[in-house]
Design a protein around this motif. Sequence first.
Motif, PDB file in Angstrom:
ATOM      1  N   SER A  43       0.838  -1.209   0.000  1.00 26.25           N
ATOM      2  CA  SER A  43       0.000   0.000   0.000  1.00 26.25           C
ATOM      3  C   SER A  43       0.867   1.251   0.000  1.00 26.25           C
ATOM      4  N   PHE A  44       1.976   1.201   0.728  1.00 25.40           N
ATOM      5  CA  PHE A  44       2.892   2.327   0.784  1.00 25.40           C
ATOM      6  C   PHE A  44       3.499   2.579  -0.597  1.00 25.40           C
ATOM      7  N   GLU A  45       3.891   1.492  -1.271  1.00 28.81           N
ATOM      8  CA  GLU A  45       4.439   1.613  -2.614  1.00 28.81           C
ATOM      9  C   GLU A  45       3.414   2.227  -3.570  1.00 28.81           C
ATOM     10  N   SER A  46       2.155   1.807  -3.423  1.00 35.12           N
ATOM     11  CA  SER A  46       1.098   2.350  -4.284  1.00 35.12           C
ATOM     12  C   SER A  46       0.898   3.832  -4.033  1.00 35.12           C
ATOM     13  N   ALA A  47       0.923   4.224  -2.744  1.00 32.88           N
ATOM     14  CA  ALA A  47       0.737   5.640  -2.399  1.00 32.88           C
ATOM     15  C   ALA A  47       1.880   6.490  -2.934  1.00 32.88           C
ATOM     16  N   LEU A  48       3.107   5.939  -2.887  1.00 32.76           N
ATOM     17  CA  LEU A  48       4.278   6.668  -3.379  1.00 32.76           C
ATOM     18  C   LEU A  48       4.381   6.637  -4.896  1.00 32.76           C
ATOM     19  N   GLY A  49       3.790   5.592  -5.501  1.00 33.32           N
ATOM     20  CA  GLY A  49       3.949   5.404  -6.938  1.00 33.32           C
ATOM     21  C   GLY A  49       5.342   4.927  -7.290  1.00 33.32           C
ATOM     22  N   LEU A  50       6.006   4.233  -6.339  1.00 30.71           N
ATOM     23  CA  LEU A  50       7.388   3.799  -6.515  1.00 30.71           C
ATOM     24  C   LEU A  50       7.555   2.397  -5.934  1.00 30.71           C
ATOM     25  N   GLN A  51       8.464   1.609  -6.500  1.00 33.28           N
ATOM     26  CA  GLN A  51       8.764   0.284  -5.977  1.00 33.28           C
ATOM     27  C   GLN A  51       9.879   0.383  -4.958  1.00 33.28           C
ATOM     28  N   LEU A  52       9.633  -0.157  -3.766  1.00 37.82           N
ATOM     29  CA  LEU A  52      10.620  -0.111  -2.693  1.00 37.82           C
ATOM     30  C   LEU A  52      11.433  -1.396  -2.589  1.00 37.82           C
ATOM     31  N   PHE A  53      10.820  -2.518  -2.966  1.00 37.81           N
ATOM     32  CA  PHE A  53      11.510  -3.804  -2.844  1.00 37.81           C
ATOM     33  C   PHE A  53      11.294  -4.652  -4.087  1.00 37.81           C
ATOM     34  N   GLU A  54      12.351  -5.342  -4.505  1.00 37.25           N
ATOM     35  CA  GLU A  54      12.234  -6.385  -5.510  1.00 37.25           C
ATOM     36  C   GLU A  54      12.009  -7.695  -4.777  1.00 37.25           C
ATOM     37  N   ARG A  55      11.014  -8.463  -5.184  1.00 41.30           N
ATOM     38  CA  ARG A  55      10.613  -9.653  -4.458  1.00 41.30           C
ATOM     39  C   ARG A  55      10.797 -10.908  -5.311  1.00 41.30           C
ATOM     40  N   ASP A  56      11.224 -11.974  -4.656  1.00 42.69           N
ATOM     41  CA  ASP A  56      11.126 -13.293  -5.280  1.00 42.69           C
ATOM     42  C   ASP A  56      10.535 -14.243  -4.242  1.00 42.69           C
ATOM     43  N   ALA A  57      10.592 -15.525  -4.475  1.00 44.13           N
ATOM     44  CA  ALA A  57       9.888 -16.475  -3.607  1.00 44.13           C
ATOM     45  C   ALA A  57      10.393 -16.463  -2.171  1.00 44.13           C
TER      46      ALA A  57
END
Length: 284
Positions: A43-57
């Motif tokens: 939700s924070f990323e959506s509010a900022l419009g920016l990606q904070l973390f790259e995720r994998d499994a």
Amino acid sequence: MLISMLNLVALRTFDMVMRAGSFTAAAKELGYSGSAVSQQISSFESALGLQLFERDARTIRPTPVAEYLKEHSAVLLGLILALETDMLRLAAGEAGRLRVGSFSSASAMLLPQTIARFLIRRREVEISLEEGEPKAIFQRVISGEIDIALGFRYDNVPSDWSKELSIVELVREPVHVVVSKRHRLAGKQQIDLRELRDEVWISPGEDTVAFSSLNLRASQAGFRPNVVFRINSFDAVLGLVSAGLGVAMVPQMALFGIDEVRSIKIAGGLPARHVVVTTSRTHN
């Protein structure tokens, strides 16, 4: 983006994720579920419009945006925690009135959330807020008109605060020179302050500590800044810088959430701003 739009709960969660290294470890420290932490960050990323973390499994990796946010949010989170602690100590759980003094950037960034959190625990305490330059606000602390006040000093400007004040430093805050994105030096990583000697400068008024700090640092570099716009609001200062009307020297807290200007490192450094909290020794 305005700081008032940022969710400080999510910001604290983000800070814990960065320190713990994973959503699961952060959830354990915060007492949340792993899914709750993941949802807050999303939700924070959506509010900022920016990606904070790259995720994998199995893992997450902070993006450069996350590293930038961690660096710049540390000042804000540290101030909020320290101010909450002092306010709770001062009120000591008693009903009554708490009169708070502050300055503009702290009033905009720190106090709304801090006061709201304080009142959750102390609903019977009435809080009032007034703003001003530290010298004037601190004098009202001495006289008993204000109970607790936030203020600041700069490294290169002597402070003559009264011994009647109890002063506790909350944080040492970096100061930056900022220019518009279109400025001729916007792409530079570091410059000598003398390269800005012929620029139009934007600054708070001559009676402020911020102006004195700018003037003294420029004098050290061998020039007097041509201050054309004098405005006692860093929001307005940054607006003029963004429009390309001049350059400015501003503290880091005023830059939080602002991406319309460029910060340039100055060779030899700039004086830091120290944010403090004060109470009266005689009226406590």
